[in-house]
Design a protein around this motif. Structure first.
Motif, PDB file in Angstrom:
ATOM      1  N   LYS A 133       1.814   8.194  -4.048  1.00 27.85           N
ATOM      2  CA  LYS A 133       1.125   7.096  -3.358  1.00 27.85           C
ATOM      3  C   LYS A 133       1.078   7.378  -1.856  1.00 27.85           C
ATOM      4  O   LYS A 133       1.980   7.002  -1.107  1.00 27.85           O
ATOM      5  N   THR A 134       0.054   8.043  -1.461  1.00 28.98           N
ATOM      6  CA  THR A 134      -0.170   8.292  -0.040  1.00 28.98           C
ATOM      7  C   THR A 134      -1.269   7.369   0.479  1.00 28.98           C
ATOM      8  O   THR A 134      -1.997   6.725  -0.298  1.00 28.98           O
ATOM      9  N   GLN A 165      -8.629   5.115  -3.920  1.00 32.02           N
ATOM     10  CA  GLN A 165      -8.569   4.265  -5.112  1.00 32.02           C
ATOM     11  C   GLN A 165      -9.233   2.911  -4.834  1.00 32.02           C
ATOM     12  O   GLN A 165      -9.956   2.380  -5.667  1.00 32.02           O
ATOM     13  N   SER A 166      -8.994   2.334  -3.651  1.00 27.33           N
ATOM     14  CA  SER A 166      -9.613   1.053  -3.306  1.00 27.33           C
ATOM     15  C   SER A 166     -11.127   1.180  -3.218  1.00 27.33           C
ATOM     16  O   SER A 166     -11.866   0.305  -3.682  1.00 27.33           O
ATOM     17  N   GLU A 178      -3.513   3.874 -12.580  1.00 27.99           N
ATOM     18  CA  GLU A 178      -2.524   3.668 -11.522  1.00 27.99           C
ATOM     19  C   GLU A 178      -1.987   5.016 -11.054  1.00 27.99           C
ATOM     20  O   GLU A 178      -1.779   5.939 -11.838  1.00 27.99           O
ATOM     21  N   LEU A 214      -4.411   5.911  -1.812  1.00 28.56           N
ATOM     22  CA  LEU A 214      -4.645   4.474  -1.974  1.00 28.56           C
ATOM     23  C   LEU A 214      -6.008   4.062  -1.434  1.00 28.56           C
ATOM     24  O   LEU A 214      -6.684   3.195  -2.003  1.00 28.56           O
ATOM     25  N   THR A 215      -6.452   4.645  -0.342  1.00 24.10           N
ATOM     26  CA  THR A 215      -7.765   4.314   0.216  1.00 24.10           C
ATOM     27  C   THR A 215      -8.869   4.737  -0.733  1.00 24.10           C
ATOM     28  O   THR A 215      -9.829   3.980  -0.987  1.00 24.10           O
TER      29      THR A 215
END
Length: 528
Positions: free
Chosen positions: A19-20, A27-28, A13, A24-25
């Motif tokens: 968390k930008t 990580q996905s 996590e 997040l992109t």
């Protein structure tokens, strides 16, 4: 109970502070790759059963009506005997089938490239006797030329093999007899026949000439009918306007005032006025109670060829050789506006209450629909190839027709959508056209031809030729203008032999005694 730990392959996590959108992109994307790592970048496997079912349905929809036709067996090509070898033995032919060939009896198939084609090629061949074998899953095998094809049938459908084979054989014999009669391999023998959607013409009684009126000393260029249907007026190249009684054809009045040919007439339904125009660049307003000119409209730079009255407004439209349509206030004789856009002579005009309120045809082969509020054209129709000398409004349908040397076209209003051409070509310069309430269209050409058409279907049901009066030249058999009376039962034509002719329907005509010209629906419907 201990919480289930996340797999080690998943990314940890991200702290809230970092968390930008980019983090997040990424990580996905990483999680998606980890889930589908085993099949990442590989195409979806082909489902053979669904693909076969799809091919069977497609074959049934497109080729079911010719599925009974059996292709002839290929004739093997003769091969020359190979030369003997030095030892006296013969070499086998290059294309000869070996003992291990699984399909030695038939020709080899070309190599298939697509996956679906390779799947269809895996279907084994079968003799024609097994053509109607029912397969599980709603498909049936159909043998065509030794190749077993898949024909989809809905589940539960039962086909009698014997009756199907007999019907297929009879149908094939009929098809082959048609092909042999035509003297060639015609694809029309097995193509589907579609019923013609072209409307059939309504029967109309034939028309005949019943009166010839003489009195003018020059070509009769224009004609107009009184709204009360009691008299009609004609304008001539002898510079006069004559008023005739509708019932008897007797001359009632002669008006003089123009110094050149009178080319257009219009009678007002709201005032006791008649308007005329001529090649002397003049537009005149006649008071029919005093029988004299009360107003003249000055402004045209050359001869005026056509004139039209607005049915509900006190405005008058004229067009001429100066390539513009001029709109006049009939009460003050003031030019309200000039509708410019044509490149050549404006030779035909129409006016109506709804939009478009003015329609003009010109020698530049275009038709323009004018918006009087903006003073410019709302649509330009460029379908014609020759000059448009005649326009006519349908009295009931919201449509009009235009006539040119190459064809007669129908248009739908208000946008000027093209409907269709008339089914025949008059092969003449059409100077005049008129339409009555019964859907009868009359067109007159410069060679004296007078053709009668059915409006709905565009079928020409009668072809006449006018006869010149004694003493006139054959070249003077020209119809310059025509108009139906208010009842639509009589047609008045203005002609080049200095006469006015009147036509009416044959009283005792029936479809049996006067069938008219044969109707042939069009085979190739063109857009323009």
């Amino acid at each position: 109970m201990a919480a289930t730990e996340a797999p080690a392959s998943f990314a940890p996590e991200i702290p809230v502070e970092t968390k930008t959108i980019k983090a997040l992109t990424l990580q996905s994307l990483k999680r998606t790759y980890d889930v589908f790592a085993s099949s990442y970048g590989q195409p979806t496997p082909l489902d053979e059963s669904s693909q076969l079912l799809k091919a069977a349905i497609k074959y049934r929809d497109e080729y079911a009506h010719v599925s009974h036709v059996v292709a002839p067996a290929p004739v093997p090509k003769p091969t020359a005997a190979p030369p003997p070898s030095a030892a006296g033995a013969t070499l086998p032919a290059a294309g000869a089938a070996t003992a291990t060939d699984g399909n030695a009896a038939g020709p080899s198939r070309p190599e298939s490239r697509s996956s679906l084609a390779k799947l269809i090629d895996q279907i084994p061949t079968a003799p024609a006797a097994a053509a109607s074998e029912k397969r599980p899953g709603g498909t049936a095998a159909a043998a065509v030329g030794g190749q077993q094809l898949v024909l989809y049938q809905p589940p539960g459908a039962i086909i009698a093999a014997g009756g199907r084979a007999a019907d297929a054989a009879a149908q094939q014999r009929a098809v082959m007899s048609v092909i042999n009669d035509k003297g060639g391999n015609s694809s029309a023998a097995v193509s589907r026949r579609l019923a013609s959607k072209w409307p059939r013409p309504v029967w109309h009684a034939p028309w005949k000439m019943y009166r010839v009126i003489s009195g003018h000393l020059g070509w009769v260029r224009c004609v107009a009918v009184d709204p009360g249907n009691e008299w009609f007026a004609t304008g001539s190249a002898d510079r006069t306007i004559k008023i005739w009684d509708m019932a008897s054809g007797q001359l009632k009045l002669t008006l003089t005032g123009h110094i050149e040919q009178v080319t257009g007439l219009a009678v007002s339904a709201r005032h006791p006025y008649m308007f005329s125009c001529g090649l002397d660049k003049m537009v005149k307003c006649w008071d029919l109670e005093q029988n004299k000119v009360i107003r003249s409209y000055h402004g045209h730079l050359s001869g005026v060829y056509c004139i039209a009255l607005h049915p509900s407004l006190d405005v008058l439209m004229t067009g001429g050789r100066d390539s513009v349509v001029r709109v006049w206030d009939m009460r003050t004789a003031v030019q309200a506006m000039v509708l410019s856009g044509h490149d050549q002579t404006v030779c035909s005009l129409l006016s109506q209450a709804p939009d478009p309120q003015v329609i003009s045809g010109s020698h530049d082969s275009t038709i323009r629909l004018w918006d009087l509020r903006k003073g410019k054209a709302s649509a330009v129709l460029t379908h014609h190839k020759k000059s448009i000398r005649a326009l006519a409004l349908h009295p009931q349908d919201f449509a009009f027709a235009s006539a040119s040397a190459e064809n007669i076209k129908k248009w739908a209003l208000p946008d000027g959508d093209f409907l269709h051409n008339m089914l025949s070509q008059q092969r003449a310069i059409i100077n005049s056209m008129a339409i009555n309430q019964d859907g009868v269209v009359a067109t007159g050409g410069d060679n004296g031809s007078l053709w009668w058409w059915d409006w709905r279907s565009g079928h020409c049901f009668q072809q006449d030729e006018t006869v010149v009066q004694p003493g006139s030249l054959e070249s003077e058999a020209t119809l310059y203008d025509m108009v139906f009376d208010m009842s639509g039962s009589r047609l008045i034509t203005a002609e080049g032999d200095k006469t006015v002719k009147m036509w009416r329907e044959v009283e005792d005509a029936t479809p049996e005694t006067h069938p008219g010209l044969p109707f042939r629906p069009p085979k190739d419907i063109k857009r323009f």
